[in-house]
Design a protein around this motif. Sequence first.
Motif, PDB file in Angstrom:
ATOM      1  N   GLY A  48       0.793  -1.113   0.087  1.00 23.78           N
ATOM      2  CA  GLY A  48       0.182   0.200  -0.049  1.00 23.78           C
ATOM      3  C   GLY A  48       0.801   1.254   0.003  1.00 23.78           C
ATOM      4  N   GLY A  49       2.259   1.297  -0.431  1.00 24.12           N
ATOM      5  CA  GLY A  49       3.046   2.132  -0.124  1.00 24.12           C
ATOM      6  C   GLY A  49       3.460   2.938  -1.679  1.00 24.12           C
ATOM      7  N   LYS A  50       4.429   3.793  -1.747  1.00 22.70           N
ATOM      8  CA  LYS A  50       4.705   4.605  -2.768  1.00 22.70           C
ATOM      9  C   LYS A  50       6.074   3.796  -3.355  1.00 22.70           C
ATOM     10  CE  LYS A  50       5.910   8.783  -4.588  1.00 22.70           C
ATOM     11  NZ  LYS A  50       6.304  10.575  -4.506  1.00 22.70           N
TER      12      LYS A  50
ATOM     13  N   THR B  90       6.456   3.078   2.945  1.00 24.14           N
ATOM     14  CA  THR B  90       5.370   2.412   3.281  1.00 24.14           C
ATOM     15  C   THR B  90       4.417   3.524   4.215  1.00 24.14           C
ATOM     16  OG1 THR B  90       6.402   2.110   5.723  1.00 24.14           O
ATOM     17  CG2 THR B  90       6.478   0.204   3.855  1.00 24.14           C
ATOM     18  N   GLN B  91       3.359   3.101   4.349  1.00 28.28           N
ATOM     19  CA  GLN B  91       2.151   4.092   5.051  1.00 28.28           C
ATOM     20  C   GLN B  91       2.644   4.658   6.165  1.00 28.28           C
ATOM     21  OE1 GLN B  91      -1.485   1.917   4.513  1.00 28.28           O
ATOM     22  NE2 GLN B  91      -1.870   2.551   2.550  1.00 28.28           N
ATOM     23  N   ASP B  92       3.556   4.041   6.817  1.00 26.07           N
ATOM     24  CA  ASP B  92       3.841   4.381   8.132  1.00 26.07           C
ATOM     25  C   ASP B  92       5.203   5.169   7.860  1.00 26.07           C
ATOM     26  OD1 ASP B  92       5.807   2.611   7.797  1.00 26.07           O
ATOM     27  OD2 ASP B  92       5.416   1.181   9.840  1.00 26.07           O
TER      28      ASP B  92
END
Length: 83
Positions: free
Chosen positions: A38-40, A61-63
């Motif tokens: 779900g990251g870039k 990552t999203q975090d």
Amino acid sequence: MTKRLTQTLIALGLLLAVAVANAMSLSDAVNKVRRETGGKVLSARTEIRSDREVHIVKVLTQDGRVRTVRVNGDRVKKKRPRD
């Protein structure tokens, strides 16, 4: 050809077809990593290690962490003869 030899050649042909069908391109690897994390995606490249393709994808990552994900390309590369 004997029946046994014919069966063996057919089986080898099927195994080769499955191996080629399972090969993953760099683009496929990027999409897989993007979906799973779900990251870039920050960068992606392919390296040859022990005559095999390995796709290396860096993803944010999203975090907020940067992860490096390695994906097997499953394509066998022949060694080039040295000059």
